[in-house]
Design an enzyme around this catalytic site. Structure first.
Site, short mmCIF file in Angstrom:
data_model
loop_
_atom_site.label_atom_id
_atom_site.label_comp_id
_atom_site.label_asym_id
_atom_site.label_seq_id
_atom_site.Cartn_x
_atom_site.Cartn_y
_atom_site.Cartn_z
N SER A 197 0.79 -1.24 0.00
CA SER A 197 0.00 0.00 0.00
C SER A 197 0.81 1.28 0.00
O SER A 197 0.23 2.36 -0.11
CB SER A 197 -0.96 0.01 1.20
OG SER A 197 -2.10 -0.77 0.92
N LYS A 200 0.19 3.81 -2.75
CA LYS A 200 -0.80 4.89 -2.69
C LYS A 200 -0.13 6.26 -2.64
O LYS A 200 -0.75 7.27 -3.02
CB LYS A 200 -1.73 4.69 -1.50
CG LYS A 200 -2.63 3.47 -1.61
CD LYS A 200 -3.55 3.35 -0.40
CE LYS A 200 -4.52 2.18 -0.53
NZ LYS A 200 -3.86 0.88 -0.36
N SER A 374 -5.69 3.93 4.34
CA SER A 374 -5.25 2.98 3.30
C SER A 374 -6.46 2.48 2.52
O SER A 374 -6.69 1.28 2.37
CB SER A 374 -4.49 1.80 3.91
OG SER A 374 -3.73 1.14 2.92
#
Length: 537
Positions: A197, A200, A374
């Site tokens: 993640s 991102k 997230s």
């Protein structure tokens, strides 16, 4: 978007007091450096006209972290119900003085018996001065956060921590001085590993650079004049909500109210209802398949397709978010006496007349929410929005290509990088720690104020988002802000830390083949904590 202030901090008084005492020396150094530049933060989170803004990137609370460590923090970031930074009041707590100035806002959150409603200070006592704006003034009048000078090497601190066996067989690390860009530590910084993640961060930078911080995603209802068909047109807003309390998000209920009123003005009470999802193309399912971490990616959905009332984290999802949103819209119209057919897919023509619209919070808010929680649904939407804005195909492949192109245009080091989605759920994604720290530094660049939400949206250690349950010991709570990354056998952490001398550092740690997620997270947290505690260079 108005974010209600949490009250849980009251019960955490003893721990917060300890944090405040620990933070006070570093706060004093930062505030001394800030001097007369202490002022009200220049931007707030609330509904406002879509006009250009100047984003003030500040780390005088490097103090974002330090002030947050002393007190109130909200679930969605460092904001209270008026948009005033909670860091302002929290700094006053750290200095053992009541309340910061409320700058004329009467939020109802500060007032209490024996206090001034405007300031939160005891009656007759002067309000504490405003905290320096969060994150650090790197523009104008000299930096609040100092550049790291020569000193003991970080290698002596980080090498033993990154040698921990719980970090798996492959690992990479980078630490840079945000002010100067000088690398202070590097370990295989050019090796491309699975970022999970932390992807991102790249998605956020690309979307903000392509669309701007004030861009909004609009959902509309359009009437076809020739056929009388009513089309619900998806604008790609995954935060569109059908819940009664919209909490600042675009509301499907509001859209239905406005649509019904427009139809009534035309004397229309029966329509053929359809929905348009053609803004996005390609497969709706991520390569991981049906998964509670991500709804089918559609240009039209409400509440991210969640069926359990949750707002973040894994959750069961509807199989067809667009159809479900249209059915909900039909029920809302029926409450106004508008009868509809069962909705089906269609496409609004160029002749359609827009009856009503609702728009998301600005992209800056969406980015902050994506990073703090997230949020995979927002991430995939932003990758597609980036593709659509730059003439690409709005699907997984096109979104990844658009992100790559935007980062290349910003001059970022892309050697070895490979994007296959916007969320990092795809194991084929590859990033380097060199790229991640470059992304963070780019977000701090005064030449790119539109990228500030990348930094302000990072979870705050010990307080918000995916770091709310971490950093409970060791003194880094509120001082480290970082995006987490977790897949089976993959653990990552990338963000900023303020060291004990007030220097703002950007760091990135990527690891693969980790035997235990919990043990790997703890090891990464120890490394980030060491950065905050160190005066090393």
């Amino acid at each position: 978007m108005v974010v209600p202030e949490l009250r849980a901090w009251r019960a955490a008084g003893p721990r917060l007091a300890r944090l405040a005492r620990a933070a006070r020396p570093r706060l004093a150094r930062a505030l001394k450096a800030a001097g007369p530049r202490i002022a009200r933060p220049a931007w707030t989170v609330r509904e406002r006209p879509a006009v250009p803004r100047t984003w003030q990137f500040t780390a005088g609370a490097a103090t974002a972290g330090l002030a947050l460590a002393a007190g109130v923090v909200t679930a969605a970031g460092p904001w209270d119900s008026t948009g005033q930074r909670t860091a302002e009041r929290d700094r006053a707590i750290a200095l053992e003085r009541a309340g910061g100035a409320d700058h004329g806002h009467r939020s109802g959150t500060s007032g209490r018996s024996g206090t001034s409603a405007a300031s939160g200070a005891p009656d007759g006592a002067p309000a504490a001065p405003s905290a320096p704006p969060v994150l650090a003034g790197l523009t104008g009048g000299g930096p609040v956060v100092k550049s790291a000078a020569d000193g003991p090497a970080l290698a002596g601190v980080l090498d033993p921590l990154l040698a921990d066996a719980s970090l798996g067989a492959r690992r990479s690390a980078s630490v840079v001085d945000v002010t100067t860009g000088r690398r202070l530590y590097g370990r295989d910084t050019g090796e491309a590993l699975t970022p999970a993640s932390t992807t991102k961060i790249a998605t956020a930078v690309a979307a903000l650079s392509a669309l701007g911080a004030d861009h909004r995603l609009t959902t509309r209802a359009a009437l076809e004049p020739d056929t009388g068909e009513l089309v619900l047109v998806g604008g790609g807003d995954p935060t569109l909500t059908a819940r009664e309390n919209a909490r600042g998000r675009a509301s499907l209920r509001t859209l239905a109210d406005r649509t019904a009123a427009a139809l009534a003005q035309r004397g229309v009470s029966r329509v053929t209802l359809s929905y348009d999802t053609t803004l996005y193309t390609g497969p709706v399912l991520h390569p991981i398949g049906v998964n509670e971490n991500l709804a089918p990616v559609s240009a039209l959905m409400t509440d991210e397709g969640r069926t359990d009332g949750s707002e973040s984290g894994p959750a069961p999802r509807v199989a067809d978010p667009a159809a479900e949103a249209a059915r909900t819209f039909a029920r809302l119209l029926a409450a106004h006496g508008v009868h509809t057919t069962a909705p089906g897919p269609s496409k609004a023509t160029g002749r359609s007349q827009t009856l009503a619209t609702v728009s998301s919070p600005p992209l800056s808010d969406l980015v902050e929410r994506m990073l703090t929680n997230s949020d995979n649904d927002i991430a995939e939407a932003l990758a597609r929005q980036t593709a659509a804005a730059t003439g690409g195909r709005a699907d997984f492949t096109g979104g990844a290509a658009a992100v790559t192109a935007r980062l290349k245009g910003l001059g970022l080091p892309l050697a070895g990088a490979a994007f296959h989605d916007g969320s990092g759920l795809n194991r084929a994604d590859k990033l380097t720690t060199d790229l991640l720290t470059a992304l963070l530094r780019k977000a701090a660049d005064p030449a790119h104020p539109e990228l500030r939400p990348v930094l302000t949206g990072l979870p705050v250690a010990g307080f918000t988002g995916t770091l709310s349950g971490r950093y409970t010991e060791g003194g880094a709570a509120g001082v480290v802000r970082a995006k987490t990354g977790t897949l089976t056998g993959v653990n990552a952490l990338a963000g900023t830390a303020v060291d004990r001398d007030g220097h703002l550092l950007a760091f990135a740690f990527l690891t693969e083949e980790t035997p235990s997620a919990d043990a790997a997270q703890a090891a990464l947290d120890r490394a980030a904590t060491a950065l905050a505690a160190c005066g090393c260079r």
